[in-house]
Design an enzyme around this catalytic site. Structure first.
Site, PDB file in Angstrom:
ATOM      1  CB  SER A 210      50.132  77.639  -8.195  1.00 14.94           C
ATOM      2  OG  SER A 210      50.348  79.020  -7.976  1.00 14.94           O
ATOM      3  CG  ASN A 211      54.542  80.198  -7.066  1.00 17.90           C
ATOM      4  OD1 ASN A 211      54.203  81.044  -6.251  1.00 17.90           O
ATOM      5  ND2 ASN A 211      54.523  80.426  -8.383  1.00 17.90           N
ATOM      6  NE  ARG A 212      56.206  75.524  -0.567  1.00 20.07           N
ATOM      7  CZ  ARG A 212      55.490  74.518  -0.087  1.00 20.07           C
ATOM      8  NH1 ARG A 212      54.402  74.766   0.593  1.00 20.07           N
ATOM      9  NH2 ARG A 212      55.861  73.274  -0.297  1.00 20.07           N
ATOM     10  CB  SER A 213      53.900  83.800  -4.537  1.00 19.55           C
ATOM     11  OG  SER A 213      53.646  85.184  -4.416  1.00 19.55           O
ATOM     12  CB  ALA A 277      56.443  83.276  -7.422  1.00 17.62           C
TER      13      ALA A 277
END
Ligand code: PMT
Length: 411
Positions: A210-213, A277
């Protein structure tokens, strides 16, 4: 920030419950949003909280006595007719019964009869009283007359029992007010789809990419659009943000889920804003059991996800993307504006302090075919409102174009 509660006259009716102390916090929050607040207390409510507690916050006299010779003449009528909203919090079982029956033996009830402002009722009582058929029937009567019942929460009650009956929190009541008072806002009649959060691509049943959103930017846009009267669909990847009231929320996990949810929501939409994101890649073959550590290198094959926003083709939809960049911000953002066929892109330097992932503030630049507008660092809610101002002017230009018979001719 365009807050529909700011500048509005809010009447706060307080009946006799221990939750009256929460009404003091509510009055304070309302004043912070620049509402003009008048308080009416039932005589028994003053046994829980002194009128002075409210007066010190709202800086206006509190009405407690229907026959108070010091009060403005026929105060329950003048306060009622001037009000933009009447919030009764806490509302006891007795108060709710009085409202349902149209009784007028105290200033709180008499004002409810003389006002035509939208009514908000926040019940607070023991679970047994709340669940009693009489109380439920009275609440149903109020709902059928258009009142908004802001449901009580579960928790520890005055009796020491645990159950439903705790008055809703001030933030929830203010959210309900915003929805009602924003209904006639400048986006009324528009359908807006907003995406938020970071999509998650499974590796196995316990691991993911995943990502940091955090979802804060997308949720701020969804709330702002709702508060301006838009009908909002929020398509969100998993976040820890509470689900907003008054918004149609679809929770998705992967980029492909998000793509499906967007396409299922497109009919009748005027605007698509992609603040999410979205993972550009997914694991080619996620496995259905937990991958065991065996000391060897683990190689995952990633395959590209579709470019979701680029794949949405519509002549009428206003398409807005975000560009999260760490370098060559404007060059990359403009490239994405063109490549994805967007009307507007929000260039977001996610390496700048206080900007991008997880923060409550953001520093962005709007880019479209006509040029760019650099905004200073501001709250994500303010960014959301500035973005919606831009989108509104695009919508208005389109409206004017389609209404003008000499407008763009079809080929
Ligand atoms: O959620 P927060 O913590 O508040 O953080 C906000 C934010 C940094 C996530 C937000 O402001 C932001 O910049 N969102 C866009 C993140 C992103 O994916 O940027 P991108 O440059 O990779 O993608 C450009 C645009 O294409 C985006 O609108 C994205 O939603 C969309 N996209 C990207 C990949 C893909 N496969 N399909 C897409 O539609």
């Amino acid at each position: 920030m365009s807050d529909p509660v700011a500048g509005k006259r809010v009447l706060l009716g307080v009946s006799a419950s221990i939750a009256a102390f929460k009404a003091v916090a509510l009055a304070s929050e309302l004043v912070k949003t620049s509402a003009i607040v008048d308080v009416i207390m039932t005589p028994n409510a003053t046994r829980f909280v002194a009128p002075l507690s409210f007066e010190a916050i709202v800086h206006r006299p509190v009405l407690t006595d229907l026959f108070d010779p010091q009060a403005r003449s026929i105060a329950h009528v003048s306060l009622g007719t001037e009000a933009d909203a009447y919030v009764i919090a806490p509302a006891t079982a007795d108060c709710i019964a009085g409202l349902a029956l149209g009784l007028a033996h105290d200033a709180l009830l008499a004002t409810a009869l003389s006002t035509r402002a939208p009514l908000f009722v926040a019940p607070a009582m023991e679970t047994l009283m709340l669940e009693h058929p009489a109380t439920q029937a009275n609440l149903a009567t109020l709902r059928s007359r258009g009142a908004t019942v802001v449901e009580p929460e579960s928790g520890r009650l005055a009796s020491g029992r645990v159950g439903r009956g705790r008055m809703a929190e001030p933030a929830e009541l203010i959210e309900a007010l915003r929805i009602a008072l924003g209904r006639e806002g400048d986006l009324a009649g528009r359908r807006v789809i907003v995406t938020a959060g970071g999509t998650q691509e499974p590796i196995d049943p316990v691991r993911l990419i995943s990502n940091r959103s955090s979802g804060k930017m997308g949720y701020a846009i969804a709330n702002a659009a709702r508060d301006r009267g838009a009908s909002v669909t929020l398509i969100t990847a998993p976040t820890s943000i509470p689900i907003p009231r008054g918004v149609d929320v679809r929770t998705v996990t992967t980029a492909l889920d998000m793509q499906r949810a967007i396409h299922a929501s497109l009919a009748g939409a005027d605007v698509l804003i992609m603040a999410a994101a979205v993972s550009d890649y997914r694991v080619a073959s996620p496995v259905d059991h937990k991958i065991k550590r065996d000391g060897e290198d683990l190689i995952l094959r990633l395959i590209p996800n579709p470019d979701v926003i680029a794949g949405v083709k519509s002549e009428t939809l206003v398409k807005v993307g975000f560009a999260a960049e760490t370098d060559d911000l404007l060059i990359n953002a403009r490239r994405k504006l063109e490549a994805k066929g967007l009307d507007l892109i929000v260039a977001n330097d996610v390496s700048a302090p206080g900007s991008g992932f997880g923060s409550d503030t953001n520093q962005v630049t709007f880019l479209d075919q006509a040029g760019s507008e650099v905004l200073p660092l501001m709250s994500k809610r303010e960014v959301a409102d500035r973005l919606l101002d831009r989108i509104l002017s695009v919508l208005q230009q389109r409206d004017a174009g389609s209404a003008d018979p000499s407008g763009p001719a079809s080929p």
